[in-house]
Design a protein around this motif. Structure first.
Motif, PDB file in Angstrom:
ATOM      1  N   ALA A  92      83.505  37.228  62.877  1.00 51.80           N
ATOM      2  CA  ALA A  92      83.400  35.916  62.234  1.00 51.80           C
ATOM      3  C   ALA A  92      82.482  35.990  61.018  1.00 51.80           C
ATOM      4  O   ALA A  92      82.629  35.226  60.077  1.00 51.80           O
ATOM      5  CB  ALA A  92      82.890  34.878  63.228  1.00 51.80           C
ATOM      6  N   GLU A  93      81.542  36.936  61.036  1.00 52.94           N
ATOM      7  CA  GLU A  93      80.585  37.061  59.940  1.00 52.94           C
ATOM      8  C   GLU A  93      81.035  38.034  58.855  1.00 52.94           C
ATOM      9  O   GLU A  93      80.624  37.918  57.711  1.00 52.94           O
ATOM     10  CB  GLU A  93      79.216  37.538  60.465  1.00 52.94           C
ATOM     11  N   GLU A  94      81.851  39.023  59.213  1.00 52.87           N
ATOM     12  CA  GLU A  94      82.204  40.098  58.285  1.00 52.87           C
ATOM     13  C   GLU A  94      83.661  40.520  58.482  1.00 52.87           C
ATOM     14  O   GLU A  94      84.022  41.000  59.551  1.00 52.87           O
ATOM     15  CB  GLU A  94      81.279  41.297  58.490  1.00 52.87           C
ATOM     16  N   CYS A  95      84.450  40.357  57.439  1.00 52.99           N
ATOM     17  CA  CYS A  95      85.868  40.723  57.530  1.00 52.99           C
ATOM     18  C   CYS A  95      86.102  42.218  57.373  1.00 52.99           C
ATOM     19  O   CYS A  95      87.132  42.729  57.780  1.00 52.99           O
ATOM     20  CB  CYS A  95      86.659  39.972  56.464  1.00 52.99           C
ATOM     21  N   SER A  96      85.154  42.923  56.787  1.00 54.95           N
ATOM     22  CA  SER A  96      85.356  44.337  56.472  1.00 54.95           C
ATOM     23  C   SER A  96      84.506  45.256  57.355  1.00 54.95           C
ATOM     24  O   SER A  96      83.794  46.118  56.868  1.00 54.95           O
ATOM     25  CB  SER A  96      85.037  44.593  55.001  1.00 54.95           C
ATOM     26  N   LEU A  97      84.603  45.079  58.663  1.00 58.66           N
ATOM     27  CA  LEU A  97      83.870  45.949  59.578  1.00 58.66           C
ATOM     28  C   LEU A  97      84.427  47.369  59.584  1.00 58.66           C
ATOM     29  O   LEU A  97      83.740  48.303  59.999  1.00 58.66           O
ATOM     30  CB  LEU A  97      83.900  45.387  61.002  1.00 58.66           C
ATOM     31  N   SER A  98      85.677  47.527  59.157  1.00 56.14           N
ATOM     32  CA  SER A  98      86.291  48.850  59.113  1.00 56.14           C
ATOM     33  C   SER A  98      87.179  48.945  57.886  1.00 56.14           C
ATOM     34  O   SER A  98      87.462  47.948  57.219  1.00 56.14           O
ATOM     35  CB  SER A  98      87.132  49.087  60.376  1.00 56.14           C
ATOM     36  N   ASP A  99      87.616  50.180  57.626  1.00 56.88           N
ATOM     37  CA  ASP A  99      88.654  50.361  56.616  1.00 56.88           C
ATOM     38  C   ASP A  99      89.928  49.698  57.126  1.00 56.88           C
ATOM     39  O   ASP A  99      90.055  49.404  58.312  1.00 56.88           O
ATOM     40  CB  ASP A  99      88.922  51.843  56.392  1.00 56.88           C
ATOM     41  N   VAL A 100      90.861  49.491  56.231  1.00 54.19           N
ATOM     42  CA  VAL A 100      92.147  48.902  56.599  1.00 54.19           C
ATOM     43  C   VAL A 100      93.197  50.006  56.616  1.00 54.19           C
ATOM     44  O   VAL A 100      93.372  50.716  55.623  1.00 54.19           O
ATOM     45  CB  VAL A 100      92.555  47.790  55.604  1.00 54.19           C
ATOM     46  N   ASN A 101      93.858  50.168  57.734  1.00 53.52           N
ATOM     47  CA  ASN A 101      95.003  51.074  57.828  1.00 53.52           C
ATOM     48  C   ASN A 101      96.225  50.298  57.381  1.00 53.52           C
ATOM     49  O   ASN A 101      96.481  49.202  57.870  1.00 53.52           O
ATOM     50  CB  ASN A 101      95.182  51.582  59.259  1.00 53.52           C
ATOM     51  N   VAL A 102      96.980  50.877  56.451  1.00 48.24           N
ATOM     52  CA  VAL A 102      98.151  50.208  55.875  1.00 48.24           C
ATOM     53  C   VAL A 102      99.388  51.055  56.146  1.00 48.24           C
ATOM     54  O   VAL A 102      99.377  52.270  55.934  1.00 48.24           O
ATOM     55  CB  VAL A 102      97.988  50.006  54.353  1.00 48.24           C
TER      56      VAL A 102
END
Length: 112
Positions: A92-102
């Motif tokens: 809820a506080e941070e949308c980028s806790l990890s890289d995004v796998n696409v």
């Protein structure tokens, strides 16, 4: 048939117990950058107004962290359509806790 019901029930349980932190923009932006870097489509050519997104699944890890799976459909100004699935961790506080796998699912041309 029983396996299908079990999987559907499990997905419902996971979805019902986890509130989405509302982080659509992080995986969407990272998918656009990935497509640009892979020379699939330039970000400037994407028609942002036509972009579609759907949260497919969310899994709660603890009180604050979630793994989210999104389906995005991007449309470019030339009538092409790009479907991707993304996976990333958020809170809820941070949308980028990890890289995004696409994962590019399909590229097609709209003929209508």
């Amino acid at each position: 048939m029983n396996k299908l019901l079990l999987i559907a029930g499990l997905m419902f349980t996971i979805s019902a117990g986890a509130a989405a932190p509302g982080c659509t923009s992080w995986p969407m932006n990272m998918a656009e950058v990935w497509m640009k870097n892979e020379k699939i489509v330039d970000i400037a050519d994407i028609d942002e107004a036509k972009t579609e997104s759907k949260l497919l699944a969310i899994e709660k890890h603890d009180k604050r962290e979630y793994t989210q799976i999104y389906h995005f459909v991007f449309h470019d100004k030339n009538g092409n359509k790009y479907e991707v699935i993304t996976q990333n961790d958020a809170s809820a506080e941070e949308c980028s806790l990890s890289d995004v796998n696409v994962f590019l699912i399909s590229k097609s041309t709209d003929n209508h």
